[in-house]
Structure formats: structure tokens, C-alpha cells
Design an enzyme around this catalytic site. Structure first.
Site, PDB file in Angstrom:
ATOM      1  N   HIS A  20       0.838  -1.208   0.000  1.00  0.00           N
ATOM      2  CA  HIS A  20       0.000   0.000   0.000  1.00  0.00           C
ATOM      3  C   HIS A  20       0.874   1.261   0.000  1.00  0.00           C
ATOM      4  O   HIS A  20       0.593   2.220  -0.707  1.00  0.00           O
ATOM      5  CB  HIS A  20      -0.882   0.037   1.258  1.00  0.00           C
ATOM      6  CG  HIS A  20      -1.890  -1.057   1.362  1.00  0.00           C
ATOM      7  ND1 HIS A  20      -2.019  -1.851   2.472  1.00  0.00           N
ATOM      8  CD2 HIS A  20      -2.833  -1.501   0.487  1.00  0.00           C
ATOM      9  CE1 HIS A  20      -2.997  -2.722   2.296  1.00  0.00           C
ATOM     10  NE2 HIS A  20      -3.509  -2.544   1.094  1.00  0.00           N
ATOM     11  N   LYS A  44     -15.799  -8.224   4.391  1.00  0.00           N
ATOM     12  CA  LYS A  44     -14.698  -8.513   5.326  1.00  0.00           C
ATOM     13  C   LYS A  44     -15.032  -8.098   6.753  1.00  0.00           C
ATOM     14  O   LYS A  44     -15.699  -7.090   6.963  1.00  0.00           O
ATOM     15  CB  LYS A  44     -13.429  -7.760   4.892  1.00  0.00           C
ATOM     16  CG  LYS A  44     -12.863  -8.226   3.577  1.00  0.00           C
ATOM     17  CD  LYS A  44     -11.655  -7.394   3.217  1.00  0.00           C
ATOM     18  CE  LYS A  44     -11.136  -7.768   1.829  1.00  0.00           C
ATOM     19  NZ  LYS A  44     -10.076  -6.863   1.401  1.00  0.00           N
ATOM     20  N   ARG A  93      -2.436  -5.849  -8.657  1.00  0.00           N
ATOM     21  CA  ARG A  93      -1.343  -6.786  -8.388  1.00  0.00           C
ATOM     22  C   ARG A  93      -1.206  -7.861  -9.465  1.00  0.00           C
ATOM     23  O   ARG A  93      -0.139  -8.156  -9.932  1.00  0.00           O
ATOM     24  CB  ARG A  93      -1.529  -7.439  -7.025  1.00  0.00           C
ATOM     25  CG  ARG A  93      -1.357  -6.476  -5.869  1.00  0.00           C
ATOM     26  CD  ARG A  93      -1.845  -7.089  -4.596  1.00  0.00           C
ATOM     27  NE  ARG A  93      -3.239  -7.474  -4.749  1.00  0.00           N
ATOM     28  CZ  ARG A  93      -3.903  -8.232  -3.912  1.00  0.00           C
ATOM     29  NH1 ARG A  93      -3.312  -8.731  -2.864  1.00  0.00           N
ATOM     30  NH2 ARG A  93      -5.183  -8.510  -4.128  1.00  0.00           N
ATOM     31  N   SER A 131      -3.071  -7.807   2.964  1.00  0.00           N
ATOM     32  CA  SER A 131      -3.220  -7.652   4.412  1.00  0.00           C
ATOM     33  C   SER A 131      -3.489  -9.010   5.057  1.00  0.00           C
ATOM     34  O   SER A 131      -3.015  -9.282   6.165  1.00  0.00           O
ATOM     35  CB  SER A 131      -4.363  -6.683   4.711  1.00  0.00           C
ATOM     36  OG  SER A 131      -4.080  -5.420   4.161  1.00  0.00           O
TER      37      SER A 131
HETATM   38  N1  COA Z   1      -0.055  -4.055  -2.097  1.00  0.00           N
HETATM   39  C1  COA Z   1      -0.391  -4.964  -1.181  1.00  0.00           C
HETATM   40  N2  COA Z   1      -1.661  -5.389  -0.983  1.00  0.00           N
HETATM   41  C2  COA Z   1      -2.616  -4.835  -1.736  1.00  0.00           C
HETATM   42  C3  COA Z   1      -2.337  -3.882  -2.708  1.00  0.00           C
HETATM   43  C4  COA Z   1      -0.992  -3.485  -2.878  1.00  0.00           C
HETATM   44  N3  COA Z   1      -0.627  -2.584  -3.769  1.00  0.00           N
HETATM   45  N4  COA Z   1      -3.492  -3.540  -3.306  1.00  0.00           N
HETATM   46  C5  COA Z   1      -4.447  -4.253  -2.717  1.00  0.00           C
HETATM   47  N5  COA Z   1      -3.916  -5.046  -1.776  1.00  0.00           N
HETATM   48  C6  COA Z   1      -4.608  -6.009  -0.931  1.00  0.00           C
HETATM   49  C7  COA Z   1      -5.457  -5.393   0.136  1.00  0.00           C
HETATM   50  O1  COA Z   1      -4.734  -5.233   1.354  1.00  0.00           O
HETATM   51  C8  COA Z   1      -6.533  -6.423   0.292  1.00  0.00           C
HETATM   52  O2  COA Z   1      -6.042  -7.465   1.124  1.00  0.00           O
HETATM   53  P1  COA Z   1      -7.053  -8.375   1.973  1.00  0.00           P
HETATM   54  O3  COA Z   1      -8.059  -8.930   0.999  1.00  0.00           O
HETATM   55  O4  COA Z   1      -6.186  -9.399   2.536  1.00  0.00           O
HETATM   56  O5  COA Z   1      -7.697  -7.441   2.982  1.00  0.00           O
HETATM   57  C9  COA Z   1      -6.705  -7.003  -1.097  1.00  0.00           C
HETATM   58  O6  COA Z   1      -5.503  -6.699  -1.769  1.00  0.00           O
HETATM   59  C10 COA Z   1      -7.867  -6.466  -1.859  1.00  0.00           C
HETATM   60  O7  COA Z   1      -7.754  -5.048  -1.925  1.00  0.00           O
HETATM   61  P2  COA Z   1      -9.011  -4.192  -2.359  1.00  0.00           P
HETATM   62  O8  COA Z   1      -9.707  -4.838  -3.514  1.00  0.00           O
HETATM   63  O9  COA Z   1      -8.571  -2.778  -2.506  1.00  0.00           O
HETATM   64  O10 COA Z   1     -10.023  -4.381  -1.139  1.00  0.00           O
HETATM   65  P3  COA Z   1     -10.134  -3.565   0.170  1.00  0.00           P
HETATM   66  O11 COA Z   1     -10.983  -4.339   1.101  1.00  0.00           O
HETATM   67  O12 COA Z   1      -8.813  -3.143   0.667  1.00  0.00           O
HETATM   68  O13 COA Z   1     -10.941  -2.229  -0.306  1.00  0.00           O
HETATM   69  C11 COA Z   1     -12.986  -0.999  -0.779  1.00  0.00           C
HETATM   70  C12 COA Z   1     -12.221  -2.324  -0.927  1.00  0.00           C
HETATM   71  C13 COA Z   1     -13.087  -0.605   0.701  1.00  0.00           C
HETATM   72  C14 COA Z   1     -12.264   0.091  -1.543  1.00  0.00           C
HETATM   73  C15 COA Z   1     -14.398  -1.221  -1.383  1.00  0.00           C
HETATM   74  O14 COA Z   1     -15.024  -2.285  -0.698  1.00  0.00           O
HETATM   75  C16 COA Z   1     -15.260   0.026  -1.287  1.00  0.00           C
HETATM   76  O15 COA Z   1     -15.151   0.912  -2.119  1.00  0.00           O
HETATM   77  N6  COA Z   1     -16.136   0.094  -0.247  1.00  0.00           N
HETATM   78  C17 COA Z   1     -16.973   1.262  -0.009  1.00  0.00           C
HETATM   79  C18 COA Z   1     -18.436   0.965  -0.362  1.00  0.00           C
HETATM   80  C19 COA Z   1     -18.678   1.186  -1.841  1.00  0.00           C
HETATM   81  O16 COA Z   1     -18.568   2.277  -2.387  1.00  0.00           O
HETATM   82  N7  COA Z   1     -19.043   0.084  -2.509  1.00  0.00           N
HETATM   83  C20 COA Z   1     -19.336   0.085  -3.928  1.00  0.00           C
HETATM   84  C21 COA Z   1     -18.086  -0.062  -4.751  1.00  0.00           C
HETATM   85  S1  COA Z   1     -18.483  -0.077  -6.484  1.00  0.00           S
END
Ligand code: COA
Length: 164
Positions: A20, A44, A93, A131
């Protein structure tokens, strides 16, 4: 400032990893203001509280100019509109991330037509990082050195030992 370019980097950050941080550093130089938004992913159950996740992010981004940490409970598209943001930044990724990210990017743009999603390719050394991987290693007593910022290692390990 009227023409200030603001971007949002959203995520669960449960907890923030070096992957991140790599995206934050690279995106920060492209925008005047980068808001790292700790959000709720309905699929989650986080291990760390919202306050802990924000504290971890604040500590690791303290020296980065133009970077702010915030939290948001609602829709990302609405939050971005409130903040006057022109872009969402996401890290990509692997090909497996693509379909889900593509769907979210299109949904967010439908909800807020002024909002585009910009993808940054993750650095090669972070391809495998997430994560969940960090939490799994820590829970099983492995070393998370090289996965998370050094200054957070102790807190993350102590917290995962408490059972989350
Ligand atoms: N390096 C390391 N890890 C990374 C990474 C990077 N560059 N990019 C992503 N990851 C990891 C994240 O830590 C996460 O790990 P985990 O699944 O073990 O927790 C995984 O990859 C997935 O990341 P991401 O797809 O970004 O999911 P997220 O849970 O971190 O974020 C939100 C998702 C919160 C942005 C999304 O659910 C959201 O927008 N929620 C708000 C409600 C909303 O508007 N919903 C409608 C969306 S259309």
C-alpha cells in the site's frame, strides 16, 4: 485552491502493508492532495479497529507531503464527490485483481460520472502481498519483516497475539 487535483486511495488497510505504501508514495507525487480513505468492505470483518488502521496509516505517511488519512462509512463515489476528488487510485497486483477492479471502477463512474479510477501496477516485490497474508503470518508467529513498515511491526504482532 480552485484547481487542486485531489485523489482518493481507498481500502480496508487491515493493516497497511509496504505494498500500500508503495502505491501511496507513487500516487502522492501525481496529485496535489491524496486522501487515503479507510473504508468498510462489506465482505470482510476487520481484525484492527478503524482507529488502529488510521493510526497505522498516519504514522507511516506522516512525512509524505499532500497525503491525508481519513475514514468513510458510506459509498466511495459519494465520498469522492464530497471531497471534490477527480480520481480514485487503486493498486493492481495480478490479472486476478482485474475483473473485480474493472467492475468497481465502472460502478463508481456510473455513480459519479466525474470520477475516474487510475490503476498503478504494483511493484514486483509486492505482487503476492495482501493484508490477509500479513495477518496469517503474524498469527502463526512468523516474521512480518519486509511486509509492513518497520515502525508498525511490534504493534501488529502484539495485537494479533491478543487474538484480534
Ligand atoms: N499491495 C499490497 N496489498 C494490496 C495492494 C498493494 N498494492 N493492493 C491491494 N492489496 C490487498 C489489500 O490489502 C486487500 O487485502 P485483503 O483482501 O487481505 O484485505 C486485497 O488486496 C484487496 O484489496 P481491495 O480490492 O482494494 O479491497 P479492500 O478491502 O482493501 O478495499 C474498498 C475495498 C473498501 C475500496 C471497497 O469495498 C469500497 O469501495 N467500499 C466502499 C463501499 C462502496 O462504495 N461500494 C461500492 C463499490 S463499487
Amino acid at each position: 485552491m480552485k484547481n487542486m487535483r485531489t485523489a482518493i486511495y481507498p481500502g480496508s488497510f487491515d493493516p497497511v502493508t509496504l505494498g500500500h505504501l508503495d502505491i501511496i508514495r507513487r500516487a502522492a507525487v501525481m496529485f496535489d492532495r491524496l486522501i487515503v480513505a479507510v473504508m468498510h468492505n462489506q465482505n470482510k470483518t476487520p481484525m484492527f479497529t478503524m482507529e488502529e488502521r488510521m493510526d497505522f496509516l498516519r504514522r507511516t505517511t506522516a512525512g509524505l507531503s499532500g497525503v491525508e488519512v481519513d475514514s468513510c462509512g458510506g459509498l466511495l463515489a459519494d465520498y469522492a464527490a464530497r471531497k471534490n476528488a477527480c480520481a480514485i487510485v487503486k493498486g493492481l497486483r495480478a490479472v486476478s485483481d482485474f475483473e473485480y477492479e474493472f467492475q468497481m471502477a465502472l460502478a463508481n463512474r456510473k455513480l459519479n460520472p466525474a470520477l475516474d479510477t487510475m490503476f498503478l501496477m504494483t511493484s514486483a516485490e509486492n505482487m503476492y502481498l495482501s493484508s490477509s497474508v500479513v495477518k496469517d503470518i503474524a498469527v502463526h508467529g512468523g516474521s512480518i519483516a519486509g511486509f509492513v513498515p518497520d515502525e508498525l511491526m511490534e504493534d501488529i504482532v502484539r495485537r494479533t497475539k491478543k487474538g484480534g
